[in-house]
Scaffold this active site. Sequence first.
Site, mmCIF file in Angstrom:
data_model
loop_
_atom_site.group_PDB
_atom_site.id
_atom_site.type_symbol
_atom_site.label_atom_id
_atom_site.label_comp_id
_atom_site.label_asym_id
_atom_site.label_seq_id
_atom_site.Cartn_x
_atom_site.Cartn_y
_atom_site.Cartn_z
ATOM 1 N NE ARG A 131 -4.005 0.549 1.781
ATOM 2 C CZ ARG A 131 -5.266 0.702 2.190
ATOM 3 N NH1 ARG A 131 -5.534 1.525 3.201
ATOM 4 N NH2 ARG A 131 -6.244 0.061 1.618
ATOM 5 C CG HIS A 158 -8.244 0.230 -3.250
ATOM 6 N ND1 HIS A 158 -7.559 -0.922 -2.886
ATOM 7 C CD2 HIS A 158 -8.936 0.613 -2.139
ATOM 8 C CE1 HIS A 158 -7.809 -1.197 -1.617
ATOM 9 N NE2 HIS A 158 -8.641 -0.289 -1.151
ATOM 10 C CD GLN A 161 -13.237 -1.606 -1.355
ATOM 11 O OE1 GLN A 161 -12.536 -1.659 -0.352
ATOM 12 N NE2 GLN A 161 -14.501 -2.016 -1.360
ATOM 13 C CG ASP A 253 -13.238 6.814 -2.165
ATOM 14 O OD1 ASP A 253 -13.283 6.680 -0.924
ATOM 15 O OD2 ASP A 253 -12.178 6.700 -2.816
ATOM 16 C CB CYS A 293 -14.064 1.744 -0.945
ATOM 17 S SG CYS A 293 -13.558 3.469 -0.788
ATOM 18 N NE ARG A 321 -10.722 -5.082 -0.262
ATOM 19 C CZ ARG A 321 -9.942 -4.125 0.260
ATOM 20 N NH1 ARG A 321 -10.481 -3.042 0.786
ATOM 21 N NH2 ARG A 321 -8.619 -4.227 0.208
HETATM 22 N N1 NVA Z 1 -9.666 6.918 -2.161
HETATM 23 C C1 NVA Z 1 -9.430 6.469 -0.804
HETATM 24 C C2 NVA Z 1 -9.728 5.023 -0.677
HETATM 25 C C3 NVA Z 1 -9.607 4.479 0.718
HETATM 26 C C4 NVA Z 1 -9.863 3.028 0.808
HETATM 27 C C5 NVA Z 1 -8.001 6.781 -0.413
HETATM 28 O O1 NVA Z 1 -7.091 6.547 -1.213
HETATM 29 O O2 NVA Z 1 -7.780 7.263 0.694
HETATM 30 N N1 CP Z 2 -11.536 0.156 1.773
HETATM 31 C C1 CP Z 2 -10.298 0.056 2.275
HETATM 32 O O1 CP Z 2 -9.328 -0.229 1.565
HETATM 33 O O2 CP Z 2 -10.230 0.243 3.609
HETATM 34 P P1 CP Z 2 -8.887 0.431 4.454
HETATM 35 O O3 CP Z 2 -8.253 1.716 4.021
HETATM 36 O O4 CP Z 2 -9.358 0.449 5.890
HETATM 37 O O5 CP Z 2 -7.980 -0.724 4.184
#
Ligand code: NVA
Ligand code: CP
Length: 347
Positions: A131, A158, A161, A253, A293, A321
């Site tokens: 990540r 992502h 997801q 989102d 998400c 997930r």
């Molecule tokens: N677009 C959000 C998704 C979180 C799961 C982010 O990148 O923070």
């Molecule tokens: N939706 C998602 O990826 O959640 P987290 O950021 O908690 O992993």
Amino acid sequence: MECFETQMRTDPTLMNSPKTHPPGLLPEPAAPRDLVSIHDLAPSEILTLFSLTSMLKQRPADFRGVLAGKQMVMFFEKPSLRTRLTFEAGMDSLGGSTFFVDQTASRLNARESLYDIAHNLERWIDLIVLRTFSHAVVEEMATYADVPVINALSELEHPCQALADFFTLQEHFGDLSKIHFAYVGDGNNMAHSLLLAGASVGAKVSIATPQRYGLNPVIVTMAKAIADETKALLRILSDPRKAVAGADAVYTDAWASMGHEHEAEERAAIFTPYQVNAALMQLAKPNALFMHCLPAHRGCEVTDQVIDSVNSVVFDQAENRLHIQKAILVWLLGGGVGRFPARSAHA
Ligand code: NVA
Ligand code: CP
């Protein structure tokens, strides 16, 4: 990055092979494959992955021990609830082990080069989950490491997801090529992976973003090329009302993703017309699903009334997930998806 060349397509005899093996005896894939982008999966592979996900969800005991002895490492530069726990719980239930490295204090490549890190990891570990802020970091790791690499969220995509989300939609609607999926809000990592996934399953996809916060043009070009193949209908818009009109599912989102929190105030003023509230949901089909998400920012991109409504499937998405990532792990570490007999998601 190792390009996905589906074993199912190159060896069609595997498609209908019966499930005669104890799961622990699955053969290794011929070459390591990565999941950096939805684009790494052929459209047919996504549907086969969903069949495997369905089997894992319905009969988890059949897969216990399938990844015994396999080891996964996770480096996370950003916080996580769902992604971390679903990968760890999923790997554990398949018999494998996980090492989590909290990388939030410094970037992954701050101390040594990605090239050197990759060539260390591949000597010890069977699979790498990242990540990151930069998507290029995931791509580079996939290029260098001789073991599979999974993108667990980058600034660009992502994919895990989005796969869980379209699996959730398949559970509700069956044939994904018949649905109208609408996304309103920021043209971010979620929007990109959802566009590519929607194009891959042949859906009608409408995305509305404010003009300054639009989609990455490279992703749009990729999605259009996929849509040419699958006959998906893609509409890139700025009017949220147009996007949502007649939709079967409405997705939103965060307006300010991780790494952009300092822009939250400025963005809130621009994104207010994109809030998913009861008035916007009224324009979608009756009983249209609401999707997110998570984490959600209640009162910003979605109201309590919508996210807590009976048509909200946000916790189904979160549950899935776990199942989709178990399928991805079995696929990348335990054998080709083509080795599993296809089954209806409703079987
Ligand atoms: N677009 C959000 C998704 C979180 C799961 C982010 O990148 O923070
Ligand atoms: N939706 C998602 O990826 O959640 P987290 O950021 O908690 O992993």
